[in-house]
Scaffold this active site. Structure first.
Site, PDB file in Angstrom:
ATOM      1  N   ALA A 144       0.835  -1.212   0.000  1.00 29.44           N
ATOM      2  CA  ALA A 144       0.000   0.000   0.000  1.00 29.44           C
ATOM      3  C   ALA A 144       0.868   1.260   0.000  1.00 29.44           C
ATOM      4  O   ALA A 144       1.915   1.271   0.637  1.00 29.44           O
ATOM      5  CB  ALA A 144      -0.894   0.002   1.233  1.00 29.44           C
ATOM      6  N   LYS A 204       4.064   1.062  -6.396  1.00 27.79           N
ATOM      7  CA  LYS A 204       4.998   0.163  -7.086  1.00 27.79           C
ATOM      8  C   LYS A 204       4.252  -1.035  -7.683  1.00 27.79           C
ATOM      9  O   LYS A 204       4.587  -1.487  -8.764  1.00 27.79           O
ATOM     10  CB  LYS A 204       6.121  -0.283  -6.139  1.00 27.79           C
ATOM     11  N   ASP A 263      -0.876  -5.928   2.111  1.00 29.87           N
ATOM     12  CA  ASP A 263      -0.518  -4.949   3.146  1.00 29.87           C
ATOM     13  C   ASP A 263      -1.227  -5.295   4.440  1.00 29.87           C
ATOM     14  O   ASP A 263      -2.360  -5.783   4.421  1.00 29.87           O
ATOM     15  CB  ASP A 263      -0.879  -3.521   2.720  1.00 29.87           C
ATOM     16  N   ASP A 279       9.412  -3.850  -0.306  1.00 23.63           N
ATOM     17  CA  ASP A 279       9.518  -2.402  -0.096  1.00 23.63           C
ATOM     18  C   ASP A 279       8.989  -2.162   1.321  1.00 23.63           C
ATOM     19  O   ASP A 279       7.814  -1.893   1.515  1.00 23.63           O
ATOM     20  CB  ASP A 279       8.658  -1.695  -1.157  1.00 23.63           C
ATOM     21  N   CYS A 305      12.751   3.683   2.005  1.00 19.30           N
ATOM     22  CA  CYS A 305      12.900   5.110   1.696  1.00 19.30           C
ATOM     23  C   CYS A 305      13.534   5.780   2.915  1.00 19.30           C
ATOM     24  O   CYS A 305      13.080   6.797   3.391  1.00 19.30           O
ATOM     25  CB  CYS A 305      11.562   5.749   1.336  1.00 19.30           C
TER      26      CYS A 305
END
Ligand SMILES: C[S@@+](CC[C@H](N)C(=O)[O-])C[C@H]1O[C@@H](n2cnc3c(N)ncnc32)[C@H](O)[C@@H]1O
Length: 426
Positions: free
Chosen positions: A255, A259, A277, A322, A375
């Site tokens: 979520a 991507k 998610d 991710d 990130c």
């Protein structure tokens, strides 16, 4: 005064109710015609919070921590406007005193006295009288001391200084072209016809950089799903995974689906993608993205990726990890992150990341590819986890541009701070 009221409410919700600055700004944008002054104030106060509090501590006999929360925020807004913005100082004081009357009548003289004292001696009171370098930088750049120490330990002082200097600089906006619907040239021309200044991205072939992005998400081209707003580094992660058509893909923490949707586009909708998610509330965002972009073959699931799913073992050709992270790589876009995070968060998130990576490893087929990305910046969540994966005998690192992993930073690459590394199961 209406603007200051909205600014105060927004800052209060971000600082004390754990709401996100982007959500608050989007909400206010629906109510007012011109959001620019409000945005400047909300981001300006957040980006300079520690410095503003430092000045306030010199002016107030009451300890800053003990002040009423809203009164404190009014004072920070006042000091910010007087010091950083070109506005008539006494008009600001009057407006803020009137606002104080509404939130805490008894504090009106206090606010008036503090702001007038600051105007009288602004130059002197604005100086930072601290000798220790790290502590000085913490106030100057409003960066919590633990983050400065952590970046120094992870990358050295030169990196940290460049990183701090690059904060608060205006960033360009990048978009990702939906090649299932339009070519790069065609989209470029359509946006240029609308007056946008468009450049090719140096980081990703799937990305364009927009220099004047105002109202981009309201264009017909966005609504038709010709592009998605996404940082270049984040686009690059999917390019690096590089999934083949007709494969089985697991996007384990997906979520809002930025991507996932790119992975589907890259496979021309031919691959079967599971977009998972843990947060049920965020799943509708994945769906929204899929619908707008007209994508197919995506199944949305809702499980905790740190708990083993036996039926997934050896099932996937590609897995994108991710993973949830401290987000220190996007601190310039989301300034509140730096005040909400702690070193304990970094450590516990790195443990969760290892836990999820362990499961993802089991879900990969032999010959399958795993990309791990965050990130964030800092060694504990990035390099240490690369080392962790490298120790698994059946994982072989696949170099990216000749390197074990890539790490983008805002000052050299002008994109979000991002980390990614790629492995094959052998
Ligand atoms: C970095 S975000 C993913 C962003 C997404 N890949 C994208 O590009 O749109 C990390 C996501 O992990 C989810 N998450 C956190 N802990 C999780 C867990 N234990 N299992 C599954 N998802 C989790 C969060 O809800 C969050 O949406």
């Amino acid at each position: 005064m209406e603007d200051f009221k909205l600014i105060l409410d927004g800052l209060y919700r971000i600082s004390y109710k754990n709401e996100k600055s982007t959500d608050i700004i989007n909400e206010i944008a629906k109510k007012v015609e011109d959001i620019s002054y409000i945005t400047k104030n909300i981001y300006g106060v957040l980006e300079n919070k520690l410095y503003l509090e430092y000045i306030l501590a010199k002016l107030s006999k009451i300890k800053v921590k003990k002040l009423d929360k809203k009164v404190k925020l009014i004072l920070l807004i006042g000091i910010y406007n007087i010091h950083f913005l070109d506005r008539k100082n006494y008009a600001i004081v009057n407006e803020l005193v009137n606002l104080t009357k509404k939130v805490s009548f008894k504090s009106k003289s206090f606010v008036n006295a503090i702001l007038r004292s600051y105007i009288r001696d602004e130059k002197n009171l604005s100086k930072i009288n601290i000798e220790n370098d790290e502590e000085f930088n913490s106030i100057k750049y409003s960066m919590p001391l633990w983050i400065i120490k952590y970046l120094n330990d992870s990358y050295g002082k030169d990196y940290t200084q460049k990183f701090l200097d690059s904060l608060n600089k205006e960033r360009k906006l990048s978009i990702r072209i939906n090649k299932t619907k339009i070519t790069r040239e065609k989209l470029k021309n359509l946006l240029e016809d609308k007056g946008y200044i468009v450049e090719d991205s140096l980081i990703s072939t799937l990305s364009l950089v927009i220099k004047n992005p105002k109202s981009l998400a309201s264009t017909e081209e966005f609504k038709k799903g010709f592009f998605t707003i996404q940082s270049e580094a984040s686009i690059k992660v999917c390019e690096i995974l590089n999934p083949k058509k007709n494969s089985n893909i697991l996007d384990i923490c997906a979520a809002p689906g930025t991507k996932t949707s790119l992975l589907a586009e890259l496979c021309d909708n031919s691959s079967k993608i599971i977009a998972n998610d843990i947060s049920f509330n965020k799943l509708s965002k994945i769906n929204e993205n899929i619908k707008r972009l007209g994508l197919k073959n995506i199944e949305i699931t809702n499980f905790d990726a740190s708990i083993l799913k036996e039926e997934y073992k050896e099932k996937f050709d590609y897995i994108l990890c991710d993973l949830p992270c401290s987000g220190l790589g996007v601190m310039d876009r989301k300034p509140e992150i730096r005040y909400n995070r702690t070193m304990e968060d970094v450590i516990s998130l790195s443990k969760l990341q290892k836990n999820i990576l362990d499961k993802a490893f089991l879900y990969l087929k032999t010959g399958g590819i795993l990309v791990f990305s965050t990130c964030t910046i800092g060694s504990i969540e990035n390099k240490d986890n690369f080392n962790y994966l490298s120790k698994k005998k059946r994982l072989k690192n696949i170099k990216i541009n000749g390197k074990d992993y890539l790490e983008f930073n805002s000052f050299e690459d002008e994109t979000d701070g991002f980390f990614f590394t790629k492995f094959e199961k052998i």
